[in-house]
Design a protein around this motif. Structure first.
Motif, short mmCIF file in Angstrom:
data_model
loop_
_atom_site.label_atom_id
_atom_site.label_comp_id
_atom_site.label_asym_id
_atom_site.label_seq_id
_atom_site.Cartn_x
_atom_site.Cartn_y
_atom_site.Cartn_z
N GLY A 80 0.82 -1.33 0.05
CA GLY A 80 0.04 -0.10 -0.03
C GLY A 80 0.72 1.17 -0.09
O GLY A 80 0.30 2.35 -0.01
N GLN A 81 2.22 1.08 0.09
CA GLN A 81 3.00 2.50 0.07
C GLN A 81 3.59 2.57 -1.48
O GLN A 81 4.16 1.69 -2.19
CB GLN A 81 4.37 2.17 1.00
N SER A 82 3.70 3.70 -1.85
CA SER A 82 4.21 3.92 -3.07
C SER A 82 5.62 4.59 -2.95
O SER A 82 5.88 5.24 -2.03
CB SER A 82 3.24 4.98 -3.88
N PHE A 83 6.47 4.02 -3.69
CA PHE A 83 7.74 4.69 -3.96
C PHE A 83 8.09 5.21 -5.12
O PHE A 83 9.51 5.54 -5.38
CB PHE A 83 9.01 3.22 -3.87
N ALA A 84 7.26 5.73 -6.01
CA ALA A 84 7.35 6.32 -7.07
C ALA A 84 8.15 7.66 -6.58
O ALA A 84 7.91 8.24 -5.68
CB ALA A 84 6.09 6.80 -7.49
N GLY A 85 9.11 7.91 -7.33
CA GLY A 85 10.14 9.07 -7.47
C GLY A 85 11.22 8.79 -6.42
O GLY A 85 12.01 9.58 -6.57
N LYS A 86 11.23 7.82 -5.62
CA LYS A 86 12.19 7.50 -4.48
C LYS A 86 13.39 6.74 -5.62
O LYS A 86 13.29 6.31 -6.52
CB LYS A 86 11.96 6.46 -3.77
N GLU A 87 14.63 7.13 -5.10
CA GLU A 87 15.79 6.71 -5.66
C GLU A 87 16.00 5.16 -5.43
O GLU A 87 15.74 4.58 -4.54
CB GLU A 87 17.30 7.34 -5.19
N LEU A 88 16.47 4.43 -6.46
CA LEU A 88 17.02 2.85 -6.38
C LEU A 88 17.90 2.71 -5.23
O LEU A 88 18.97 3.54 -5.09
CB LEU A 88 17.41 2.42 -7.58
N SER A 89 17.80 1.78 -4.45
CA SER A 89 18.84 1.55 -3.34
C SER A 89 20.23 1.07 -4.07
O SER A 89 20.23 0.46 -5.13
CB SER A 89 18.26 0.58 -2.35
N ARG A 90 21.22 1.29 -3.48
CA ARG A 90 22.53 0.84 -3.57
C ARG A 90 23.10 1.08 -5.09
O ARG A 90 23.90 0.55 -5.74
CB ARG A 90 22.75 -1.03 -3.61
N VAL A 91 22.51 2.50 -5.42
CA VAL A 91 23.25 3.02 -6.78
C VAL A 91 23.86 4.33 -6.39
O VAL A 91 23.10 5.23 -6.04
CB VAL A 91 22.04 3.08 -7.96
N PRO A 92 25.35 4.38 -6.28
CA PRO A 92 25.96 5.69 -5.97
C PRO A 92 25.51 6.72 -7.29
O PRO A 92 25.87 6.25 -8.31
CB PRO A 92 27.25 5.17 -5.94
N ALA A 93 25.05 7.67 -6.96
CA ALA A 93 24.94 8.81 -7.97
C ALA A 93 26.24 9.41 -8.54
O ALA A 93 26.10 9.68 -9.74
CB ALA A 93 24.31 10.26 -7.33
N HIS A 94 27.37 9.29 -7.89
CA HIS A 94 28.57 10.02 -8.41
C HIS A 94 29.71 8.92 -8.20
O HIS A 94 29.85 8.38 -7.15
CB HIS A 94 28.97 11.35 -7.90
N ILE A 95 30.36 8.93 -9.21
CA ILE A 95 31.86 8.14 -9.17
C ILE A 95 32.93 8.86 -9.93
O ILE A 95 32.56 9.24 -10.91
CB ILE A 95 31.64 6.57 -9.77
N PHE A 96 33.93 8.65 -9.17
CA PHE A 96 35.07 9.66 -10.01
C PHE A 96 36.56 8.88 -9.76
O PHE A 96 36.64 8.14 -8.80
CB PHE A 96 35.55 10.97 -9.23
N ASN A 97 37.15 8.73 -10.96
CA ASN A 97 38.54 8.38 -10.81
C ASN A 97 39.84 9.32 -11.51
O ASN A 97 39.24 10.13 -12.39
CB ASN A 97 38.50 7.05 -11.89
N LEU A 98 40.67 9.22 -11.07
CA LEU A 98 41.68 10.14 -11.34
C LEU A 98 43.02 9.08 -11.35
O LEU A 98 43.48 8.65 -10.28
CB LEU A 98 42.04 11.37 -10.46
N GLU A 99 43.83 9.28 -12.55
CA GLU A 99 45.15 8.28 -12.29
C GLU A 99 46.27 9.21 -13.13
O GLU A 99 45.95 9.68 -14.40
CB GLU A 99 44.76 7.11 -13.13
N ILE A 100 47.34 8.90 -12.65
CA ILE A 100 48.57 9.61 -13.32
C ILE A 100 49.73 8.57 -13.39
O ILE A 100 49.57 7.79 -12.31
CB ILE A 100 49.15 10.85 -12.57
#
Length: 189
Positions: A80-100
């Motif tokens: 009976g609870q709506s989750f529409a508009g909620k973010e999916l769990s365990r999904v990071p919004a940002h990932i960054f890599n830097l390599e030299i």
């Protein structure tokens, strides 16, 4: 998905990709690690990926990339609870890599790599969130051989010995490796 890759000179390459993935019968694990899944209906994932490579000093390079994803439930009801508009769990919004690094085919080489991940929601209600984390790794390598190419590498993972979760869910937490060292050998045939 749409993307482009440009190489305006010998010393530079850049990539840009944008995507949208819409599902009508997506499914998620009801409880992490349970092996039981629930059909959650419609979801949308909008994302952007950027990459930049710079080359110089014969074998030197700088690589960086960034990924963004907005992953949400479009239609999903449970008990009976709506989750529409909620973010999916365990999904990071940002990932960054830097390599030299410096990687000649023969001789001494090495690299430093930094990886960072944003925290993410652990539950469908978007009430509990994991922590963001970053890790610095280093590698020293030596390449040799004429007919066959060999490369010996000494890797140090988590150089700063940061404490962070390798895996986090609503019911479990797995710590990442502490400062660790590996010795590897690659043989090209």
């Amino acid at each position: 998905e749409v993307g482009t890759r440009i190489r305006p000179s010998d010393w530079m390459m850049a990539e840009l990709t944008a995507y949208q993935l819409t599902t009508s019968k997506d499914f998620i694990e009801t409880v992490a690690g349970s092996g039981e899944f629930d059909n959650v209906g419609k979801t949308t994932r909008n994302g952007l990926e950027l990459g930049l490579d710079l080359y110089g000093f014969d074998y030197g390079y700088l690589h960086t990339d960034y990924g963004y994803i907005d992953a949400k439930f479009d239609e999903y009801q449970l008990g009976g609870q709506s989750f529409a508009g909620k973010e999916l769990s365990r999904v990071p919004a940002h990932i960054f890599n830097l390599e030299i690094g410096y990687k000649p085919s023969d001789g001494l080489g090495g690299r430093l790599r930094y990886h960072w991940e944003d925290g993410y929601y652990l539950d469908r209600q978007n009430e509990r969130e994991s922590e963001s984390w970053g890790r610095l790794d280093a590698q020293l390598s030596y390449g040799f051989g004429t007919e066959r190419k060999y490369r010996c590498s000494f890797d140090i993972i988590n150089l700063l010995d940061n404490e962070y979760a390798d895996y986090t869910s609503a019911t479990s937490y797995s710590p990442a490796l502490p400062l660790s060292a590996y010795l590897t050998m690659i043989v090209e045939f």
